[in-house]
Design a protein around this motif. Structure first.
Motif, mmCIF file in Angstrom:
data_model
loop_
_atom_site.group_PDB
_atom_site.id
_atom_site.type_symbol
_atom_site.label_atom_id
_atom_site.label_comp_id
_atom_site.label_asym_id
_atom_site.label_seq_id
_atom_site.Cartn_x
_atom_site.Cartn_y
_atom_site.Cartn_z
ATOM 1 N N ASN A 197 0.809 -1.213 0.000
ATOM 2 C CA ASN A 197 0.000 0.000 0.000
ATOM 3 C C ASN A 197 0.852 1.278 0.000
ATOM 4 N N ILE A 198 1.973 1.246 -0.702
ATOM 5 C CA ILE A 198 2.853 2.408 -0.852
ATOM 6 C C ILE A 198 2.719 2.933 -2.279
ATOM 7 N N ILE A 199 2.607 4.253 -2.428
ATOM 8 C CA ILE A 199 2.502 4.871 -3.755
ATOM 9 C C ILE A 199 3.840 4.713 -4.480
ATOM 10 N N LEU A 200 3.773 4.117 -5.670
ATOM 11 C CA LEU A 200 4.958 3.988 -6.503
ATOM 12 C C LEU A 200 4.975 5.027 -7.619
ATOM 13 N N SER A 201 3.786 5.425 -8.091
ATOM 14 C CA SER A 201 3.708 6.361 -9.209
ATOM 15 C C SER A 201 2.391 7.119 -9.161
ATOM 16 N N ILE A 202 2.457 8.419 -9.548
ATOM 17 C CA ILE A 202 1.282 9.272 -9.699
ATOM 18 C C ILE A 202 1.371 9.872 -11.087
ATOM 19 N N GLU A 203 0.250 9.878 -11.798
ATOM 20 C CA GLU A 203 0.264 10.400 -13.162
ATOM 21 C C GLU A 203 -1.005 11.198 -13.414
ATOM 22 N N THR A 204 -0.868 12.303 -14.140
ATOM 23 C CA THR A 204 -2.014 13.085 -14.583
ATOM 24 C C THR A 204 -1.958 13.187 -16.097
ATOM 25 N N GLN B 132 5.702 6.234 -27.385
ATOM 26 C CA GLN B 132 4.299 6.356 -27.774
ATOM 27 C C GLN B 132 4.016 7.683 -28.467
ATOM 28 N N GLY B 133 4.944 8.142 -29.294
ATOM 29 C CA GLY B 133 4.766 9.373 -30.047
ATOM 30 C C GLY B 133 5.027 10.646 -29.275
ATOM 31 N N ALA B 134 5.432 10.531 -28.026
ATOM 32 C CA ALA B 134 5.717 11.707 -27.197
ATOM 33 C C ALA B 134 7.210 11.780 -26.908
ATOM 34 N N LYS B 135 7.698 12.997 -26.746
ATOM 35 C CA LYS B 135 9.063 13.192 -26.270
ATOM 36 C C LYS B 135 8.978 13.349 -24.756
ATOM 37 N N VAL B 136 9.694 12.475 -24.047
ATOM 38 C CA VAL B 136 9.612 12.429 -22.593
ATOM 39 C C VAL B 136 10.879 13.040 -22.002
ATOM 40 N N TYR B 137 10.718 14.076 -21.171
ATOM 41 C CA TYR B 137 11.817 14.709 -20.450
ATOM 42 C C TYR B 137 11.824 14.124 -19.045
ATOM 43 N N THR B 138 12.951 13.529 -18.659
ATOM 44 C CA THR B 138 13.040 12.834 -17.379
ATOM 45 C C THR B 138 14.068 13.495 -16.478
ATOM 46 N N TYR B 139 13.630 13.821 -15.264
ATOM 47 C CA TYR B 139 14.494 14.357 -14.213
ATOM 48 C C TYR B 139 14.563 13.312 -13.111
ATOM 49 N N GLN B 140 15.756 13.128 -12.537
ATOM 50 C CA GLN B 140 15.884 12.126 -11.479
ATOM 51 C C GLN B 140 16.566 12.682 -10.242
ATOM 52 N N ASP B 141 16.183 12.091 -9.121
ATOM 53 C CA ASP B 141 16.735 12.438 -7.817
ATOM 54 C C ASP B 141 17.134 11.120 -7.153
ATOM 55 N N SER B 142 18.409 10.764 -7.288
ATOM 56 C CA SER B 142 18.884 9.484 -6.745
ATOM 57 C C SER B 142 18.849 9.472 -5.222
ATOM 58 N N ASN C 28 16.731 10.915 -3.130
ATOM 59 C CA ASN C 28 15.380 10.693 -2.628
ATOM 60 C C ASN C 28 14.629 9.608 -3.400
ATOM 61 N N LYS C 29 15.320 8.968 -4.346
ATOM 62 C CA LYS C 29 14.761 7.871 -5.140
ATOM 63 C C LYS C 29 13.455 8.261 -5.838
ATOM 64 N N LEU C 30 13.516 9.392 -6.568
ATOM 65 C CA LEU C 30 12.352 9.901 -7.288
ATOM 66 C C LEU C 30 12.701 10.184 -8.743
ATOM 67 N N ILE C 31 11.705 10.061 -9.598
ATOM 68 C CA ILE C 31 11.829 10.421 -11.009
ATOM 69 C C ILE C 31 10.588 11.228 -11.376
ATOM 70 N N GLU C 32 10.786 12.317 -12.117
ATOM 71 C CA GLU C 32 9.662 13.091 -12.627
ATOM 72 C C GLU C 32 9.786 13.138 -14.142
ATOM 73 N N GLU C 33 8.683 12.788 -14.817
ATOM 74 C CA GLU C 33 8.662 12.772 -16.272
ATOM 75 C C GLU C 33 7.629 13.759 -16.785
ATOM 76 N N PHE C 34 7.987 14.435 -17.873
ATOM 77 C CA PHE C 34 7.078 15.326 -18.572
ATOM 78 C C PHE C 34 6.937 14.792 -19.988
ATOM 79 N N ALA D 40 8.510 6.570 -7.950
ATOM 80 C CA ALA D 40 9.619 6.073 -7.144
ATOM 81 C C ALA D 40 10.651 5.467 -8.080
ATOM 82 N N LYS D 41 11.904 5.807 -7.878
ATOM 83 C CA LYS D 41 12.973 5.296 -8.723
ATOM 84 C C LYS D 41 13.265 3.846 -8.358
ATOM 85 N N ASP D 42 13.460 3.010 -9.367
ATOM 86 C CA ASP D 42 13.863 1.613 -9.222
ATOM 87 C C ASP D 42 12.813 0.728 -8.573
ATOM 88 N N LYS D 43 11.542 1.132 -8.553
ATOM 89 C CA LYS D 43 10.511 0.283 -7.941
ATOM 90 C C LYS D 43 9.466 -0.163 -8.932
#
Length: 151
Positions: A72-79, A115-125, A127-133, A147-150
């Protein structure tokens, strides 16, 4: 020859530094953060819930998707852009330009086409986080914080 080697080494090191870490510790989407406990009850009803391996994917009517671990831990949130407008903690909203993303978060990103999109990825090793646009025609369509690596 030695000067050429030093110059080439400098260029390689400078290129590697470009794709580095940034601090994403304060990032959240709609108040949710990866690596935190998930509260299933929300103001919006669930429209889809499926298993992905041992994890669960849950989509709500307001367009927020979660991937949640068996613990029951959040691994990913997407909008997604087809739902109501969203905004990340750093003020990036759907339809904002790639230039605004880079202005707010900097040049330490990597890119890929998916999937036809260009994805910009920022990472924080740290805090084990990744943010994608996910962008189409230079405009943000999807923001994913995970969450990074999960996953």
């Amino acid at each position: 020859m030695k000067k050429l080697f030093i110059f080439l080494s400098f260029l390689i090191i400078a290129g590697c530094l470009r794709v580095g870490d940034i601090d994403l510790s304060g990032q959240a989407l709609y108040g949710y953060k990866p690596n935190t406990p998930f509260e299933k009850e929300r103001a919006y009803p669930i429209v889809e819930e499926i298993n992905i391996g041992t994890n669960h994917s849950i989509r709500y009517e307001d367009g927020i998707d979660f991937i949640v671990s068996p613990e029951n831990i959040i691994l990913s949130i997407e909008t997604r852009s087809e739902m109501k407008p969203f905004e990340s903690r750093d003020g990036i909203r759907q339809e904002d330009s790639v230039d605004k993303v880079i202005q707010k978060l900097g040049k330490k990103y990597s890119t890929r086409i998916e999937q036809g999109a260009k994805v910009y990825t920022y990472q924080d090793s740290k805090n084990k986080l990744i943010e994608e646009f996910w962008t189409v025609d230079g405009k943000v369509q999807i923001i994913r914080l995970k969450a990074k690596d999960k996953i």
